[in-house]
Design an enzyme around this catalytic site. Sequence first.
Site, PDB file in Angstrom:
ATOM      1  N   ASN A   8      89.336  26.020   0.720  1.00 48.11           N
ATOM      2  CA  ASN A   8      89.486  25.577   2.096  1.00 48.11           C
ATOM      3  C   ASN A   8      90.392  26.598   3.029  1.00 48.11           C
ATOM      4  OD1 ASN A   8      89.850  24.459   4.777  1.00 48.11           O
ATOM      5  ND2 ASN A   8      91.412  22.687   3.986  1.00 48.11           N
ATOM      6  N   TRP A   9      89.467  27.485   3.547  1.00 49.77           N
ATOM      7  CA  TRP A   9      90.102  28.818   4.256  1.00 49.77           C
ATOM      8  C   TRP A   9      90.750  28.300   5.588  1.00 49.77           C
ATOM      9  CZ3 TRP A   9      86.006  33.277   4.529  1.00 49.77           C
ATOM     10  CH2 TRP A   9      85.684  33.664   3.073  1.00 49.77           C
ATOM     11  N   LYS A  10      90.818  27.009   6.085  1.00 52.26           N
ATOM     12  CA  LYS A  10      91.378  26.495   7.192  1.00 52.26           C
ATOM     13  C   LYS A  10      91.083  27.508   8.317  1.00 52.26           C
ATOM     14  CE  LYS A  10      94.566  24.064   4.352  1.00 52.26           C
ATOM     15  NZ  LYS A  10      95.709  23.558   4.265  1.00 52.26           N
ATOM     16  N   HIS A  94      90.298  15.669   6.433  1.00 56.38           N
ATOM     17  CA  HIS A  94      91.343  16.496   5.989  1.00 56.38           C
ATOM     18  C   HIS A  94      92.427  16.032   6.880  1.00 56.38           C
ATOM     19  CE1 HIS A  94      94.107  19.443   5.326  1.00 56.38           C
ATOM     20  NE2 HIS A  94      93.426  19.861   4.238  1.00 56.38           N
ATOM     21  N   GLU A  96      94.913  17.211   8.230  1.00 58.00           N
ATOM     22  CA  GLU A  96      95.298  18.189   9.347  1.00 58.00           C
ATOM     23  C   GLU A  96      94.287  17.803  10.519  1.00 58.00           C
ATOM     24  OE1 GLU A  96      95.183  22.179   7.608  1.00 58.00           O
ATOM     25  OE2 GLU A  96      96.803  21.729   6.453  1.00 58.00           O
ATOM     26  N   GLU A 166      95.141  13.942  -1.355  1.00 55.81           N
ATOM     27  CA  GLU A 166      96.034  15.219  -0.745  1.00 55.81           C
ATOM     28  C   GLU A 166      97.238  14.749  -0.396  1.00 55.81           C
ATOM     29  OE1 GLU A 166      93.920  19.194  -0.042  1.00 55.81           O
ATOM     30  OE2 GLU A 166      93.405  18.001   1.500  1.00 55.81           O
ATOM     31  N   GLY A 172     100.477  22.888   1.364  1.00 51.92           N
ATOM     32  CA  GLY A 172     101.234  24.208   2.117  1.00 51.92           C
ATOM     33  C   GLY A 172     102.631  24.227   1.780  1.00 51.92           C
ATOM     34  N   SER A 209      98.665  22.663  -2.694  1.00 52.68           N
ATOM     35  CA  SER A 209      99.524  23.702  -3.385  1.00 52.68           C
ATOM     36  C   SER A 209      99.086  23.963  -4.622  1.00 52.68           C
ATOM     37  CB  SER A 209     101.317  23.277  -3.249  1.00 52.68           C
ATOM     38  OG  SER A 209     101.612  23.362  -1.924  1.00 52.68           O
ATOM     39  N   GLY A 230      93.925  25.367  -0.408  1.00 53.29           N
ATOM     40  CA  GLY A 230      94.173  26.096   0.782  1.00 53.29           C
ATOM     41  C   GLY A 230      94.579  27.489   0.531  1.00 53.29           C
ATOM     42  N   GLY A 231      96.165  27.663   0.781  1.00 55.90           N
ATOM     43  CA  GLY A 231      96.581  28.642   0.720  1.00 55.90           C
ATOM     44  C   GLY A 231      96.231  29.881  -0.303  1.00 55.90           C
TER      45      GLY A 231
HETATM   46  P1  PGA Z   1      97.173  23.850   0.319  1.00 54.42           P
HETATM   47  O1  PGA Z   1      96.234  23.310   1.290  1.00 54.42           O
HETATM   48  O2  PGA Z   1      96.397  24.370  -0.966  1.00 54.42           O
HETATM   49  O3  PGA Z   1      97.687  25.292   1.088  1.00 54.42           O
HETATM   50  O4  PGA Z   1      98.192  22.987  -0.188  1.00 54.42           O
HETATM   51  C1  PGA Z   1      95.224  22.444   0.614  1.00 54.42           C
HETATM   52  C2  PGA Z   1      94.560  21.700   1.452  1.00 54.42           C
HETATM   53  O5  PGA Z   1      95.122  21.380   2.477  1.00 54.42           O
HETATM   54  O6  PGA Z   1      93.193  21.289   1.389  1.00 54.42           O
END
Ligand code: PGA
Length: 249
Positions: A8-10, A94, A96, A166, A172, A209, A230-231
């Site tokens: 997930n590149w966000k 998600h 967010e 999640e 993050g 994470s 994500g990150g």
């Molecule tokens: P993260 O994000 O790996 O940076 O914690 C995961 C996500 O939000 O899907």
Amino acid sequence: MPKKLFFNWKMNPTSSFQATNLFEEVIKSSKSLSVHVVVCPPFVYLPLVCEMSKKTNIKIGSQDISTQDSGSLTSEISGPMLVDLGCQYSIIGHSETREINHLTNQDVNKKIRHCLQSKLTPIFCIGYQEDKTTTDINHTELSEQIQQGLQDIRLEDDQIIYLAYEPVWAIGTGKTADNSIIVEVTKFILQELKMLGLNSKTKILYGGSVDDQSVVELMKIEEIDGFLIGGASLKPEKFSRIIGIVSSN
Ligand code: PGA
């Protein structure tokens, strides 16, 4: 079964040049390895990465989806548009996106329906805002997200759902949930899915994470089918190690 990886590149990167370079690194890292990688870039880079993915085994997903095929929905992107580009997956709900767009579980349910009607595979995310601590599991909230998000969802024979657990405190932050918590929550999720008749057609992912360090311990969890990342999906040195670890297990 090897665990599947969903990147997930966000809201990253911020130019086509960077998106091209990043995707090239994903291609390089996964080339000739038996690994299932799905990359979910921002909408604007979907045409680019869909085109680049054509001669690879990498699949592409969006980070959100609308609820209707077309119409007066300024700013929305529909399932047929995504399919037309070559997408096969869509992240829905998600934490967010739930927060930014004030999504209710009913909104998430509509998006999942539209996703399935469009023949895309949903990556349905659950995880609640109140889970501030690493041991806090709000079963009521999780149950509501699952029961309302998947209410009256019927799958055709060739359809499945990915459900990503999640915990919000883990996203993050560099903190991952302990394996014992993930196993407990996964068992709970499967019970909830059973009530909906969806347990055999839903694959469970963990997100929060996941990186080249934490993945080593997380790989031991047999109950999960993969990771939403994500990150670390923005850092070639990290995701290439993750791909290496996952493909060799
Ligand atoms: P993260 O994000 O790996 O940076 O914690 C995961 C996500 O939000 O899907």
